[in-house]
Design an enzyme around this catalytic site. Structure first.
Site, mmCIF file in Angstrom:
data_model
loop_
_atom_site.group_PDB
_atom_site.id
_atom_site.type_symbol
_atom_site.label_atom_id
_atom_site.label_comp_id
_atom_site.label_asym_id
_atom_site.label_seq_id
_atom_site.Cartn_x
_atom_site.Cartn_y
_atom_site.Cartn_z
ATOM 1 N N LYS A 1 0.861 -18.668 17.048
ATOM 2 C CA LYS A 1 2.114 -17.911 16.571
ATOM 3 C C LYS A 1 3.309 -18.500 17.078
ATOM 4 C CE LYS A 1 0.119 -13.487 16.827
ATOM 5 N NZ LYS A 1 -0.207 -13.516 18.317
ATOM 6 N N LYS B 1 0.052 -22.783 28.264
ATOM 7 C CA LYS B 1 1.158 -22.237 27.883
ATOM 8 C C LYS B 1 2.193 -22.568 28.793
ATOM 9 C CE LYS B 1 -0.263 -18.602 24.893
ATOM 10 N NZ LYS B 1 -0.166 -17.022 24.315
ATOM 11 N N LYS C 1 -4.654 -25.840 19.025
ATOM 12 C CA LYS C 1 -4.937 -24.556 18.001
ATOM 13 C C LYS C 1 -4.080 -23.960 17.255
ATOM 14 C CE LYS C 1 -4.378 -20.586 20.819
ATOM 15 N NZ LYS C 1 -4.512 -19.081 20.334
#
Ligand code: AQP
Length: 327
Positions: A194, A111, A191
């Site tokens: 959201k 991230k 993956k």
């Protein structure tokens, strides 16, 4: 019954990864566990977000969860920030968490690589997650594959706390279900997520035409000969089919693939149709619930009271063990 905890961030629309990787398992596990499900809004503020929509998103997510089959009379369903002990326990856990362990968390690395501003909160996120789980002394945690490393860290934190202050927390086990790793149809090497660009996630409540567009344009490969290995994009479509279609349908497509006769457009149509049959009832239930939103808010209130009761009792014990107040 064993106690089970899991959480989900109100960071945006629920997608098929969340649904098959977590929610469908959450629904099933309600049968044989004491289940606690949490909308983890304090996790959501560790990355860029809009305060105006966060609360709205939390109630919206609760509506999606209830529509998917979470029963708030049976499970405790609540919003994390409504129970302050989560943060208090996180701080205590910060003192028994190894800095080195946190630097090895792959989700943080993935991230943070994509961000201009990387908050300390994002780095410390797995410690809050450990506090979420252990505040209720839960022994099981259903998650997708991406979260298994965090549950393992939770076990190490529990062990360290117990050896320092006395036996109190269980070492929770992750429960990884069938749809544990759903990939983006636009890029099957990453993956479904959201907070990534819209094209990398298929929303549970997304417009039907838009879902078909995403399935139809899913990345596959130029075509395979008999006996060739499956490419990641085709494997992802098969995963979605296995989660929604009868075994005989899946076997028919597998056979075509083995023989090198599979037409990807047929596979995509089957994925789309079976997927819609699975999620249409959830979408309809959501519409019904949206007509009485205050009812969902009432259910969250009740969940909060139940969660607070367990959390305050456990925190009282923890404070005594650690030597801090109030007791
Ligand atoms: N692609 C996925 N496949 C299977 N399971 C998945 N989960 C998430 N993505 C997939 C599981 O969904 C649960 C809730 O996840 P989360 O919202 O708390 O956080 P996340 O794992 O970070 O999910 P996202 O969608 O990638 O959210 P953002 O982009 O906001 O960070 C977890 O059990 C997770 O394993």
């Amino acid at each position: 019954m064993p106690k089970l905890f899991s959480g989900i961030q109100p960071t945006g629309e629920l997608h098929l990864g969340n649904y098959f990787g977590a929610i469908t398992n959450w629904v099933e596990l309600q049968q044989e566990h004491e289940t606690i499900y949490c909308i983890v809004d304090l996790h959501a503020i560790t990355s860029d977000y809009d305060p105006e929509v966060l609360r709205e998103n939390s109630v919206n997510l609760a509506t999606d969860l209830i529509a998917s089959g979470i029963d708030p009379e049976n499970s405790i369903l609540f919003i994390q920030s409504e129970v302050r002990e989560h943060v208090e326990l996180q701080w205590i856990f910060n003192s028994v968490t190894s800095y080195g362990d946190l630097t090895r968390m792959t989700q943080f690395k993935d991230k943070s690589e994509k961000m201009d501003f990387v908050s300390a909160g994002l780095f410390d996120y797995p410690v809050l997650q450990a506090a979420d789980i252990l505040l209720y002394r839960a022994s099981r945690v259903p998650v997708g594959e991406d979260q298994v490393q965090h549950v393992e860290l939770t076990r190490r934190i529990a062990r360290k706390f117990n050896s320092r202050f006395g036996e109190f927390f269980p070492e929770p086990e992750p429960i990884v279900g069938r749809g544990a790793r759903i990939m983006s149809t636009a890029d099957p090497e990453r993956k479904m997520s959201k907070s990534d660009h819209d094209k990398h996630a298929i929303g549970l409540m997304e417009d039907e035409d838009s879902i078909w567009e995403k399935v139809k344009s899913a990345v596959t490969d130029p075509g395979k000969a008999k006996g060739d290995e499956m490419s990641p994009g085709v494997a992802n479509l098969f995963t979605l089919l296995e989660l929604t279609a009868p075994e005989s349908t899946v076997e028919g497509f597998r056979e075509d693939h083995r023989e090198g006769n599979l037409m990807y457009i047929d596979l995509k149509e089957a994925v789309y149709e079976n997927l819609m049959s699975e999620i249409r009832p959830v979408r309809e239930k959501k519409e019904e619930l949206m007509e009485n939103r205050s009812h969902v808010e009432e259910l969250l209130e009740k969940g909060k009271e139940k969660a607070r009761k367990i959390a305050s009792g456990n925190m009282e014990e923890v404070r005594k063990m650690v030597g801090v107040g109030p007791t």
